[in-house]
Design an enzyme around this catalytic site. Structure first.
Site, short mmCIF file in Angstrom:
data_model
loop_
_atom_site.label_atom_id
_atom_site.label_comp_id
_atom_site.label_asym_id
_atom_site.label_seq_id
_atom_site.Cartn_x
_atom_site.Cartn_y
_atom_site.Cartn_z
N TYR A 124 -57.07 -40.08 73.96
CA TYR A 124 -57.51 -39.74 72.60
C TYR A 124 -58.75 -40.56 72.18
O TYR A 124 -58.96 -40.77 70.99
CB TYR A 124 -56.37 -39.96 71.61
CG TYR A 124 -55.33 -38.84 71.59
CD1 TYR A 124 -55.71 -37.51 71.39
CD2 TYR A 124 -53.97 -39.10 71.74
CE1 TYR A 124 -54.77 -36.49 71.36
CE2 TYR A 124 -53.02 -38.09 71.70
CZ TYR A 124 -53.43 -36.78 71.51
OH TYR A 124 -52.50 -35.76 71.46
N PHE A 162 -55.53 -41.92 61.41
CA PHE A 162 -54.21 -41.65 61.99
C PHE A 162 -54.09 -42.09 63.45
O PHE A 162 -53.04 -41.92 64.08
CB PHE A 162 -53.85 -40.16 61.86
CG PHE A 162 -54.87 -39.23 62.49
CD1 PHE A 162 -54.86 -38.96 63.85
CD2 PHE A 162 -55.85 -38.62 61.70
CE1 PHE A 162 -55.78 -38.10 64.43
CE2 PHE A 162 -56.80 -37.76 62.28
CZ PHE A 162 -56.75 -37.50 63.64
N ASN A 222 -46.49 -32.40 66.10
CA ASN A 222 -46.80 -30.99 66.39
C ASN A 222 -46.45 -30.55 67.82
O ASN A 222 -46.97 -29.55 68.32
CB ASN A 222 -48.24 -30.65 66.00
CG ASN A 222 -49.28 -31.44 66.78
OD1 ASN A 222 -48.93 -32.19 67.69
ND2 ASN A 222 -50.55 -31.26 66.45
N GLU A 248 -59.00 -34.61 81.31
CA GLU A 248 -57.58 -34.89 81.03
C GLU A 248 -56.72 -34.73 82.29
O GLU A 248 -55.84 -35.54 82.54
CB GLU A 248 -57.10 -33.99 79.89
CG GLU A 248 -57.75 -34.35 78.56
CD GLU A 248 -57.42 -33.40 77.41
OE1 GLU A 248 -56.67 -32.42 77.60
OE2 GLU A 248 -57.92 -33.66 76.29
N HIS A 300 -49.60 -30.58 73.25
CA HIS A 300 -51.03 -30.84 73.39
C HIS A 300 -51.64 -29.79 74.32
O HIS A 300 -51.01 -29.40 75.30
CB HIS A 300 -51.28 -32.23 73.99
CG HIS A 300 -52.70 -32.42 74.42
ND1 HIS A 300 -53.69 -32.79 73.56
CD2 HIS A 300 -53.31 -32.20 75.62
CE1 HIS A 300 -54.85 -32.82 74.20
NE2 HIS A 300 -54.65 -32.48 75.46
N LYS A 356 -45.12 -33.09 73.85
CA LYS A 356 -45.14 -34.44 73.31
C LYS A 356 -43.72 -34.99 73.16
O LYS A 356 -42.75 -34.23 73.28
CB LYS A 356 -45.88 -34.41 71.96
CG LYS A 356 -47.36 -34.03 72.09
CD LYS A 356 -48.04 -33.98 70.72
CE LYS A 356 -49.52 -33.70 70.85
NZ LYS A 356 -50.20 -33.68 69.52
P1 DAT Z 1 -55.35 -30.90 68.72
O1 DAT Z 1 -54.10 -31.61 69.20
O2 DAT Z 1 -55.01 -29.57 68.08
O3 DAT Z 1 -56.39 -30.79 69.80
P2 DAT Z 1 -56.95 -33.06 67.62
O4 DAT Z 1 -57.46 -33.26 69.00
O5 DAT Z 1 -57.94 -32.94 66.51
O6 DAT Z 1 -55.99 -31.78 67.54
O7 DAT Z 1 -55.97 -34.25 67.23
C1 DAT Z 1 -55.08 -34.77 68.19
C2 DAT Z 1 -53.74 -35.00 67.54
O8 DAT Z 1 -53.89 -35.96 66.50
C3 DAT Z 1 -53.14 -33.77 66.85
O9 DAT Z 1 -52.43 -32.94 67.74
C4 DAT Z 1 -52.24 -34.41 65.85
C5 DAT Z 1 -52.98 -35.67 65.45
N1 DAT Z 1 -53.74 -35.41 64.23
C6 DAT Z 1 -54.86 -34.67 64.09
N2 DAT Z 1 -55.28 -34.64 62.81
C7 DAT Z 1 -54.38 -35.40 62.12
C8 DAT Z 1 -54.24 -35.76 60.76
N3 DAT Z 1 -55.12 -35.34 59.85
N4 DAT Z 1 -53.18 -36.54 60.42
C9 DAT Z 1 -52.30 -36.96 61.34
N5 DAT Z 1 -52.37 -36.65 62.64
C10 DAT Z 1 -53.39 -35.88 63.03
MG MG Z 2 -57.47 -32.23 70.76
#
Ligand code: DAT
Ligand code: MG
Length: 151
Positions: free
Chosen positions: A51, A59, A114, A128, A117, A11
């Protein structure tokens, strides 16, 4: 299947923090094969597709702004069980819950920064990869060490 593929991205924070090399190294050293790679600053529309499942989350807007704030290193990695194992290599979504030894557990603190991805299932990986890469950007070759990694 040793030809399973997953979509992994460094990212914008990971790119700016010089983490492309360390993240690639973890997949390379595990034995996985790089099938595609490029730097791209994704558009808002592109990220909203990527997304789409999270569009109702509070968020979401911040996530799209962050993900479009600079270049992303988009990659396809290939190998046995790479989707599931890729998620293990990345660590938990919230870095504070990630084990040391995982990418997020070693390099990140906030869930909104974080650094990487990874696709969460074989089906989403397919979607994707099709969203981020044209078919001709995927390279097919035999890894020199293939027979030393797989029995
Ligand atoms: P991942 O990236 O582990 O697959 P996800 O698909 O649930 O997780 O979410 C996509 C991204 O969105 C994640 O990498 C960071 C952001 N995200 C997820 N939960 C969040 C939260 N509670 N607050 C802020 N950002 C969040
Ligand atoms: Mg995800």
């Amino acid at each position: 299947m040793s030809n399973e593929q997953t979509f992994i991205a460094v990212k914008p924070d990971g790119v700016q923090r010089g983490l492309i090399g360390p993240i690639i190294t973890r997949f390379e050293q595990r034995g996985y094969k790089l099938a595609a790679i490029k730097l791209i600053t994704p558009s808002k529309e592109h990220l909203e597709k990527h997304y789409a499942d999270l569009s109702d989350k509070p968020f979401f807007k911040g996530l799209i702004t962050y993900m479009g704030s600079g270049p992303v290193c988009a990659m396809v990695w290939e190998g046995r069980d790479v989707v599931k194992t890729g998620r293990v290599i990345l660590g938990a979504t919230n870095p504070l819950a990630s084990q040391p030894g995982t990418i997020r557990g070693d390099y990140a603190i906030d869930v909104g920064r974080n650094v990487c991805h990874g696709s969460d299932a074989v089906e989403s990986a397919k979607k994707e990869i099709a969203l981020w890469f044209k078919p001709e950007e995927l390279v097919s070759y035999k890894q020199a060490q293939h027979d030393w990694i797989y029995e």
